[in-house]
Design an enzyme around this catalytic site. Structure first.
Site, short mmCIF file in Angstrom:
data_model
loop_
_atom_site.label_atom_id
_atom_site.label_comp_id
_atom_site.label_asym_id
_atom_site.label_seq_id
_atom_site.Cartn_x
_atom_site.Cartn_y
_atom_site.Cartn_z
N CYS A 22 14.06 -7.59 9.07
CA CYS A 22 12.61 -7.51 8.94
C CYS A 22 12.18 -6.40 7.99
O CYS A 22 11.16 -6.52 7.32
CB CYS A 22 12.01 -7.27 10.32
SG CYS A 22 12.74 -5.88 11.19
N GLU A 56 6.56 -6.97 17.12
CA GLU A 56 7.32 -6.52 15.93
C GLU A 56 7.57 -7.76 15.09
O GLU A 56 8.42 -8.58 15.43
CB GLU A 56 8.63 -5.88 16.37
CG GLU A 56 8.47 -4.67 17.28
CD GLU A 56 8.03 -3.43 16.52
OE1 GLU A 56 8.09 -3.43 15.29
OE2 GLU A 56 7.61 -2.46 17.18
P1 NAD Z 1 11.02 -16.58 15.81
O1 NAD Z 1 9.63 -16.13 15.98
O2 NAD Z 1 11.24 -18.00 15.43
O3 NAD Z 1 11.85 -16.36 17.16
C1 NAD Z 1 11.96 -15.09 17.79
C2 NAD Z 1 12.25 -15.31 19.26
O4 NAD Z 1 11.10 -15.91 19.86
C3 NAD Z 1 13.41 -16.24 19.55
O5 NAD Z 1 14.12 -15.76 20.68
C4 NAD Z 1 12.72 -17.55 19.89
O6 NAD Z 1 13.49 -18.41 20.69
C5 NAD Z 1 11.49 -17.05 20.61
N1 NAD Z 1 10.36 -17.98 20.63
C6 NAD Z 1 10.12 -19.04 19.82
N2 NAD Z 1 8.95 -19.63 20.17
C7 NAD Z 1 8.44 -18.92 21.21
C8 NAD Z 1 7.26 -19.03 21.99
N3 NAD Z 1 6.35 -19.97 21.77
N4 NAD Z 1 7.05 -18.10 22.95
C9 NAD Z 1 7.94 -17.10 23.15
N5 NAD Z 1 9.08 -16.97 22.46
C10 NAD Z 1 9.33 -17.87 21.50
O7 NAD Z 1 11.69 -15.59 14.77
P2 NAD Z 1 13.17 -15.65 14.17
O8 NAD Z 1 13.20 -16.69 13.12
O9 NAD Z 1 14.17 -15.72 15.25
O10 NAD Z 1 13.28 -14.19 13.51
C11 NAD Z 1 12.93 -13.95 12.21
C12 NAD Z 1 11.55 -13.34 12.11
O11 NAD Z 1 11.47 -12.19 12.93
C13 NAD Z 1 11.23 -12.84 10.72
O12 NAD Z 1 9.89 -13.13 10.41
C14 NAD Z 1 11.44 -11.35 10.81
O13 NAD Z 1 10.75 -10.58 9.86
C15 NAD Z 1 10.98 -11.08 12.20
N6 NAD Z 1 11.57 -9.85 12.70
C16 NAD Z 1 10.79 -8.75 12.88
C17 NAD Z 1 11.35 -7.55 13.31
C18 NAD Z 1 10.53 -6.29 13.50
O14 NAD Z 1 11.03 -5.34 14.12
N7 NAD Z 1 9.32 -6.21 12.99
C19 NAD Z 1 12.71 -7.49 13.56
C20 NAD Z 1 13.48 -8.63 13.36
C21 NAD Z 1 12.90 -9.80 12.94
#
Ligand code: NAD
Length: 516
Positions: A287, A253
């Site tokens: 998102c 997502e």
């Molecule tokens: P992010 O990708 O930086 O982090 C998301 C999660 O992944 C965090 O818990 C982070 O610690 C973890 N993470 C980071 N690197 C990782 C790795 N290499 N392997 C596994 N996990 C890792 O995203 P963010 O900045 O926390 O969230 C914002 C983004 O998320 C925006 O782009 C937003 O659109 C998206 N988002 C999408 C949805 C959806 O349902 N489509 C919902 C909410 C947010």
């Protein structure tokens, strides 16, 4: 009133639910006050392995306990989520900086997803007979078995609902879970998990770990038989590749650059109010919120001033009650990113119709809801996700031009159509390339409809959460088929020669009878 009602004893009690033995902690800043909210205990890769092993053991008896047991436990968890909503609302607001109203959306969605999955899991996953390939000669049945252990990685922006929309179906389908919570959302999800464990979900069945995205996130991805990831497209791409390297399926997502189309038959005032909510909910850190508006020329001179005026009138604040309309950004990184998009757009010639400034006197990370016009493709906010309170408004000449502009994106998460006519809205919605389209709403119509799948196309993701799709991803289908013995299937060349005419006749007959 502003700040936090969470005391040290509360945060300690909540973080005791983490599997984290490194002895290290990380300071988490409360966005409303800029103060250290708590010291988050950090997990090790071994903690992830231990939590995963414990969840696997607990999963065997959770699955054996049966559908009715899981349904009753999850319905009790639903009730506790509602009973303890004030604590959950405080935790969500304090950790993320969002308003009480948007924190309530999280509680609402979490409860709805828990209820839905409790009640739908057996119906979706009970399996049953399918048509055998040759009537009376072959029979087939499908059985669904849980994957085993689901690795869940969640972001900070909707720490309750995004986690529970993935975890409730995993539990309802009979799985265990190991979840990596984001630093800025750990308290909220730990408070929600307490509702589930007090309702009867075994503590070990749902382990929560915290720490570095790369180290702890990777360990969670490596532990699961299925991976549910919510976050950015950049990270999601790496996570999907890592899971695929072990041939483990995953749902992703990811990000969006969601368009809203304002047709020329709207009531401009109502459309302005709906658009303002769809763009600036959670200060745009959602998102599925809108970052691009395409308004038809016929209504533009009435909609745009009404929209700018509505946005300028939104009340910003840090209160832990329902008196504010827009909250804070969650972190300094978010503030820097949002201001960089605004400054870049203004420097390259965008016109600010509302907002445009940081508001540090309200709180460290506050930014005014910002409406931009004259946004061009050289500007960062044109095609890249801002993930903040910034929307670009563009006037278009026709419905077709609006649809083409809306679809001209690498993303395809959510879209919205505002129209005075539901059938016209539907006609436009069917032509938009997105996982969800909301008519006369920004995102809540689809986000709240937990019986319907949610996800993205293009760079916005893979797979779906919610609905039957959200449950089926967590189960393996086994087909058990048998030969009834009414007719022996051919095994030798001579037997094939004898039976081939009858087989051809059978195929033609089934075709004529339109039997699937
Ligand atoms: P992010 O990708 O930086 O982090 C998301 C999660 O992944 C965090 O818990 C982070 O610690 C973890 N993470 C980071 N690197 C990782 C790795 N290499 N392997 C596994 N996990 C890792 O995203 P963010 O900045 O926390 O969230 C914002 C983004 O998320 C925006 O782009 C937003 O659109 C998206 N988002 C999408 C949805 C959806 O349902 N489509 C919902 C909410 C947010």
């Amino acid at each position: 009133m502003s700040g936090t009602t969470l005391q040290r004893a509360d945060t300690d009690a909540l973080t005791s639910g983490l599997t984290a033995t490194s002895g290290r902690t990380r300071a988490v800043i409360a966005p409303f006050t800029g103060d250290v909210l708590h010291e988050l205990p950090i997990s090790t890769a071994q903690d992830v392995a231990d939590a995963a092993a414990a969840a696997r053991v607990a999963q065997a008896s959770w699955w054996a306990a049966g559908w009715a047991h899981r349904r009753e436990v999850l319905l009790r968890a639903h009730d506790l989520l509602l009973e303890r909503r004030e604590l959950l609302l405080d935790a969500v607001q304090t950790e993320t900086g969002k308003t009480r109203g948007q924190a309530f959306e999280e509680v609402f969605n979490s409860a709805a997803a828990t209820r839905y999955n409790a009640l739908a899991a057996h119906r979706v996953l009970r399996g049953g007979p399918r048509r055998g390939g040759i009537p009376l000669v072959l029979t087939a049945e499908v059985r669904y078995r849980p994957k085993g252990l689901v690795g869940v990685v969640t972001p900070w922006n909707y720490p309750l609902s995004l986690a529970i929309m993935d975890i409730a179906p995993a539990l309802a389908a009979g799985n265990g879970v190991v979840q990596k919570a984001d630093d800025q959302g750990a308290l909220s999800i730990l408070a929600a998990r307490r509702c589930f464990t007090d309702a009867g979900v075994p503590e070990a069945l749902w382990g929560i770990v915290a720490g570095d995205g790369e180290e702890i996130g990777n360990a969670v991805v490596d532990a699961g038989d299925y991976v549910s990831f919510t976050g950015s497209t950049a990270t999601g791409t790496k996570v999907a590749q890592r899971a695929a390297g072990r041939l483990v399926p995953s749902s992703m997502e990811l990000g969006g650059k969601n368009p809203m189309i304002v047709l020329d038959d709207v009531d401009p005032e109502k459309a302005a109010a709906d658009a303002a909510y769809g763009c600036f909910s959670a200060a745009g850190q959602l998102c599925v919120s809108m970052e691009r508006i395409y308004v038809l020329r016929g209504v533009a001179d009435r909609f745009i001033p009404a929209f700018a005026e509505r946005v300028a009138s939104l009340r910003l604040g840090t209160d832990l009650d329902y008196t504010t309309d827009v909250g804070s950004l969650a972190t300094k990184a978010q503030l820097d990113r949002v201001m960089a998009h605004i400054d870049d757009a203004v420097a390259k010639g965008a016109t600010v119709l509302a907002g445009g400034h940081a508001r540090p006197e309200i709180g460290l990370y506050f930014v005014e809801p910002t409406v931009l016009a004259d946004v061009t493709s050289e500007m960062q906010c044109f095609a890249h996700e801002t993930f903040g309170p910034v929307v670009a408004v563009t006037v278009v000449d026709s419905e077709a031009a609006a649809i083409a502009a809306a679809n001209d994106s690498e993303f395809g998460l959510n879209a919205s159509v505002l129209s005075g006519s539901r059938s016209r809205g539907m006609r436009v919605a069917e032509r938009l390339k997105a996982g969800s389209v909301n008519i006369n709403e920004g995102y809540r119509a689809s986000f709240g409809s937990v019986d319907a799948p949610m996800g993205g196309v293009k760079h916005s993701g893979l797979g779906r959460r919610n609905g039957a799709e959200g449950l089926l991803r967590y189960a393996d289908a086994t087909t058990i088929a048998s030969a009834t013995g009414l007719l022996q299937l051919p095994r030798t060349g001579a037997e094939f020669r004898a039976l081939t005419p009858a087989m051809l006749l059978l195929l033609r007959t089934l075709r004529v009878l339109r039997r699937r």
